[in-house]
Design a protein around this motif. Structure first.
Motif, PDB file in Angstrom:
ATOM      1  N   HIS A  58       0.876  -1.113   0.228  1.00 24.57           N
ATOM      2  CA  HIS A  58      -0.012  -0.141   0.138  1.00 24.57           C
ATOM      3  C   HIS A  58       0.790   1.197  -0.072  1.00 24.57           C
ATOM      4  CE1 HIS A  58      -4.010   1.836   0.393  1.00 24.57           C
ATOM      5  NE2 HIS A  58      -3.372   2.835   1.290  1.00 24.57           N
ATOM      6  N   PRO A  59       0.732   2.137  -1.021  1.00 20.15           N
ATOM      7  CA  PRO A  59       1.303   3.296  -0.963  1.00 20.15           C
ATOM      8  C   PRO A  59       1.786   4.201   0.159  1.00 20.15           C
ATOM      9  CG  PRO A  59      -0.144   3.376  -2.805  1.00 20.15           C
ATOM     10  CD  PRO A  59      -0.531   2.157  -1.883  1.00 20.15           C
ATOM     11  N   TRP A  60       2.914   4.383   0.690  1.00 18.21           N
ATOM     12  CA  TRP A  60       3.292   5.059   1.794  1.00 18.21           C
ATOM     13  C   TRP A  60       3.290   4.562   3.000  1.00 18.21           C
ATOM     14  CZ3 TRP A  60       6.591   7.998  -0.704  1.00 18.21           C
ATOM     15  CH2 TRP A  60       6.307   8.388  -1.958  1.00 18.21           C
ATOM     16  N   ASN A  66       8.509   2.276  -0.868  1.00 19.89           N
ATOM     17  CA  ASN A  66       8.284   3.666  -1.790  1.00 19.89           C
ATOM     18  C   ASN A  66       9.362   3.569  -3.173  1.00 19.89           C
ATOM     19  OD1 ASN A  66       6.610   4.093   0.154  1.00 19.89           O
ATOM     20  ND2 ASN A  66       7.744   5.732   1.263  1.00 19.89           N
ATOM     21  N   GLU A  67       9.170   4.070  -4.300  1.00 19.83           N
ATOM     22  CA  GLU A  67       9.675   4.479  -5.117  1.00 19.83           C
ATOM     23  C   GLU A  67      10.547   5.572  -4.760  1.00 19.83           C
ATOM     24  OE1 GLU A  67       9.762   3.216  -7.968  1.00 19.83           O
ATOM     25  OE2 GLU A  67       8.017   1.957  -8.150  1.00 19.83           O
TER      26      GLU A  67
END
Length: 142
Positions: A58-60, A66-67
């Motif tokens: 899940h993003p962040w 994280n990219e």
């Protein structure tokens, strides 16, 4: 050592890499605690993803994915010759099998207390502290 490609739809691989990325310096107990937080999140349908892979990626949520985070290159390239990843893999298997006792008191958040305290932790008592991590049971709204 031989590196493995990331199995993006394989919960044990994604969980092991997340445990490694978040807690490889924390020893078995610290890695088990992070695994329990991920499982605790996966049990709550709102907010974080509907399963272990969804929660981990899940993003962040877990900065190691994280990219642009230098840790992402490390966790996607690690293989079983790394002793901490070799430990994270059976922890992930045990967590997914329901064989881990949760030392966090049902926590769904944590942070490294050597770093700046996040906003969500202000004025809240941790449910436990294990190694460098303080654990909190806050629910998805936090």
């Amino acid at each position: 050592g031989r590196t493995m490609t990331v199995a993006w739809d394989e919960p044990q691989d994604i969980l092991a890499r997340t445990i490694y990325g978040e807690a490889r310096s924390e020893g078995r107990k610290g890695m088990e605690a992070v695994a329990c937080v991920i499982l605790n999140r996966a049990k709550q349908p709102a907010g974080w993803g509907k399963d272990v892979c969804g929660v981990c990626l899940h993003p962040w949520q877990f900065s190691c994915w994280n990219e642009g985070d230098p840790n992402r290159l490390i966790i996607t390239g690690v293989g079983q010759s790394d002793l901490s990843f070799h430990l994270a893999t059976p922890i992930a298997k045990n967590a997914l099998g329901g064989w881990l006792d949760d030392p966090t008191g049902g926590a769904d958040h944590y942070f490294n207390w050597h770093t700046k305290k996040p906003k969500w932790a202000e004025g809240v008592e941790p449910s436990s502290t294990i190694g460098s991590h303080a654990f909190y049971k806050l629910g998805p709204a936090a």
